[in-house]
Design an enzyme around this catalytic site. Structure first.
Site, PDB file in Angstrom:
ATOM      1  N   CYS A  71      37.191  52.544  14.137  1.00  0.00           N
ATOM      2  CA  CYS A  71      36.431  52.262  12.911  1.00  0.00           C
ATOM      3  C   CYS A  71      35.567  53.440  12.470  1.00  0.00           C
ATOM      4  O   CYS A  71      35.651  53.887  11.322  1.00  0.00           O
ATOM      5  CB  CYS A  71      35.600  50.991  13.063  1.00  0.00           C
ATOM      6  SG  CYS A  71      34.264  51.049  14.285  1.00  0.00           S
ATOM      7  N   HIS A 121      30.620  47.568  14.462  1.00  0.00           N
ATOM      8  CA  HIS A 121      31.762  47.943  13.620  1.00  0.00           C
ATOM      9  C   HIS A 121      31.270  48.543  12.308  1.00  0.00           C
ATOM     10  O   HIS A 121      30.169  48.238  11.850  1.00  0.00           O
ATOM     11  CB  HIS A 121      32.598  46.684  13.327  1.00  0.00           C
ATOM     12  CG  HIS A 121      33.913  46.960  12.683  1.00  0.00           C
ATOM     13  ND1 HIS A 121      34.905  47.687  13.294  1.00  0.00           N
ATOM     14  CD2 HIS A 121      34.397  46.602  11.466  1.00  0.00           C
ATOM     15  CE1 HIS A 121      35.962  47.758  12.479  1.00  0.00           C
ATOM     16  NE2 HIS A 121      35.665  47.102  11.370  1.00  0.00           N
ATOM     17  N   HIS A 133      38.947  49.327   6.757  1.00  0.00           N
ATOM     18  CA  HIS A 133      38.493  49.592   8.121  1.00  0.00           C
ATOM     19  C   HIS A 133      39.666  49.646   9.081  1.00  0.00           C
ATOM     20  O   HIS A 133      40.795  49.300   8.738  1.00  0.00           O
ATOM     21  CB  HIS A 133      37.475  48.531   8.547  1.00  0.00           C
ATOM     22  CG  HIS A 133      38.044  47.157   8.712  1.00  0.00           C
ATOM     23  ND1 HIS A 133      37.748  46.368   9.782  1.00  0.00           N
ATOM     24  CD2 HIS A 133      38.887  46.413   7.947  1.00  0.00           C
ATOM     25  CE1 HIS A 133      38.367  45.206   9.671  1.00  0.00           C
ATOM     26  NE2 HIS A 133      39.063  45.217   8.558  1.00  0.00           N
TER      27      HIS A 133
END
Length: 157
Positions: A71, A121, A133
């Site tokens: 990510c 994240h 993402h």
């Protein structure tokens, strides 16, 4: 004529105006090497396009591209290609951005997902409550609806 328009015109006629003086009187001061809001928005828009162009690239923990990403690696890669350096981790990226309320978020802002006090994240906001993402092992870079209320937004400047 407003005061904003009058003062620069008066100074220009007097022959004592520099670009910096005009910018300061008009309400925008740039430091050498600084960026305007428009410049930052252009970088974020380019980073968003770059992230989207990586659709389908496999997730790999610790990867920063160009073929595999995690990510924060996708954010690092996208912004670096757009001309802006970011730290390697989601937490570092959170610390480096200017935090903005959800109501002020714009496409190209980073979306940070929280658990407790930690960030687990990061993605890049694509509008319409969606984020590009690199989700997790076994998945690929994709566009997805934001699934949590435990998010905050950061603007890369």
């Amino acid at each position: 004529m407003t005061m904003r328009m009058y003062v620069p015109n008066l100074l220009a006629r007097a022959g004592i105006v520099s670009a910096l003086t005009l910018a300061t009187v008009a309400g925008t001061t740039l430091a050498p090497g600084g960026t305007t809001g428009a410049d930052a928005a252009a970088v974020s828009a380019k980073a968003l396009r770059i992230a989207a162009s990586k659709e389908g690239s496999p997730y790999q923990y610790g990867a920063i591209g160009p073929r595999r990403f995690d990510c924060s690696g996708l954010m690092l890669y996208s912004f670096r290609r757009a001309g802006k350096a970011l730290p390697r981790t989601a937490t570092g990226q959170y610390r480096r951005t200017r935090h903005v309320p959800a109501g002020s978020r714009r496409t190209g802002d980073l979306v940070f997902f929280h658990a407790g006090k930690g960030i687990y994240h990061v993605g890049i906001y694509a509008g319409s409550s969606q984020v590009w993402h690199a989700p997790k092992p076994g998945t690929v870079v994709r566009l997805e609806k934001i699934w949590s209320r435990s998010v905050s937004y950061g603007r890369v400047g």
